[in-house]
Design a protein around this motif. Structure first.
Motif, short mmCIF file in Angstrom:
data_model
loop_
_atom_site.label_atom_id
_atom_site.label_comp_id
_atom_site.label_asym_id
_atom_site.label_seq_id
_atom_site.Cartn_x
_atom_site.Cartn_y
_atom_site.Cartn_z
N ASP A 57 -3.99 37.22 -56.55
CA ASP A 57 -4.83 36.19 -57.16
C ASP A 57 -4.69 34.92 -56.32
O ASP A 57 -3.68 34.22 -56.38
CB ASP A 57 -4.37 35.93 -58.59
CG ASP A 57 -5.28 34.94 -59.33
OD1 ASP A 57 -6.17 34.35 -58.68
OD2 ASP A 57 -5.07 34.74 -60.54
N ASP A 95 -10.68 25.75 -69.33
CA ASP A 95 -10.05 26.79 -68.53
C ASP A 95 -10.99 27.30 -67.44
O ASP A 95 -10.56 27.62 -66.33
CB ASP A 95 -9.61 27.96 -69.42
CG ASP A 95 -8.42 27.61 -70.30
OD1 ASP A 95 -7.73 26.61 -70.00
OD2 ASP A 95 -8.20 28.32 -71.30
N ARG A 99 -10.39 27.23 -63.39
CA ARG A 99 -10.46 28.46 -62.60
C ARG A 99 -11.41 28.31 -61.42
O ARG A 99 -11.11 28.73 -60.30
CB ARG A 99 -10.92 29.62 -63.50
CG ARG A 99 -11.02 30.97 -62.79
CD ARG A 99 -9.64 31.49 -62.44
NE ARG A 99 -9.73 32.75 -61.70
CZ ARG A 99 -8.69 33.39 -61.22
NH1 ARG A 99 -7.46 32.91 -61.40
NH2 ARG A 99 -8.84 34.51 -60.55
#
Length: 252
Positions: A57, A95, A99
């Motif tokens: 990630d 959120d 991201r």
């Protein structure tokens, strides 16, 4: 910088763009590593281009560190920024905003910092950001996307000035519509617009490195002209874009 014989890392955008860039760099004689998250098709792409796959990630520090540990130093970093953040800003939760910024802006910057350290020490290397024309002229329903693209482009242009005397090149490839004839990502384009192919983007990456170009715009002449107009007269361009009813006029 001569590409043949160098080690390259391609991150992000591991759909058609990543596949085309990886294949072009392989054909140019690079040894390749490909990094991306679960579901990005990293292993498949690495198999296709004869490279090494690193699943991580890239929006997290642990993920970036995993890539650095697995790959080591490279001569060429191709950081794909991706196209996230498109849509009405009010539709993004907090959120979601974090991201988009982490994936599109913070991740590429951290990768550059860590991989660039060895490039600067050797006095040789190149970093290419594959970003968006939205970093040159904003369009409607893409405020967050433009924020990331403007940030990446500003970082690339500034870092280029810092690293050029040290022997390391930095380029930004600004991509417009990519797709089939008269469509991009399955959406019909306005009259007069013609999308480019992933192979066009891959060719621009190679030219940017080989000729040490600060920027390469990959778009048809109509879209490039629209971007220039958007830079020179942003308010008029915004009105025209609203009138045309297309979010492509700003260069997404």
């Amino acid at each position: 910088m001569e590409i043949r014989g160098g080690a390259a890392l391609v991150t992000g955008g591991l759909g058609g763009l990543g596949r085309a860039i990886g294949a072009r760099l392989r054909d140019e004689g690079c040894s390749l590593a490909v990094a991306g998250g679960v579901g990005d098709g990293v292993e498949e792409l690495a198999d296709e281009v004869g490279g090494v796959a690193v699943v991580a990630d890239l929006a997290t520090r642990d993920g970036v560190s995993r890539v650095v540990d697995a790959v080591g130093g490279v001569d060429l970093l191709v950081a794909g920024v991706g196209g996230s953040g498109v849509g009405a800003f009010g539709g993004f939760g907090l959120d979601d905003i974090d991201r988009v910024i982490d994936v599109g802006l913070r991740g590429p910057l951290v990768l550059t910092r860590l991989f660039g350290e060895s490039m600067v020490a050797r006095g040789r290397g190149h970093v290419v950001f594959v970003s968006s024309l939205a970093g040159k002229a904003a369009g409607p329903d893409a405020a967050l996307h433009s924020a990331v693209a403007f940030g990446v482009r500003g970082f690339a242009l500034g870092l280029r000035q810092d690293w050029a005397p040290l022997g390391v090149g930095v380029s930004c490839v600004n991509v417009g519509a990519v797709g089939e004839a008269e469509t991009a990502d399955g959406v019909a384009l306005p009259a007069g617009f013609r999308p480019k192919s992933p192979e066009d983007v891959a060719a621009a990456v190679v030219r940017a490195v080989r000729h040490d170009r600060a920027e390469m715009d990959v778009a048809d002449p109509v879209m490039r002209a629209g971007v220039v107009f958007g830079q020179l007269a942003p308010q008029a361009a915004a009105r025209l874009s609203r009138f045309a009813g297309s979010d492509q006029a700003g260069g997404l």
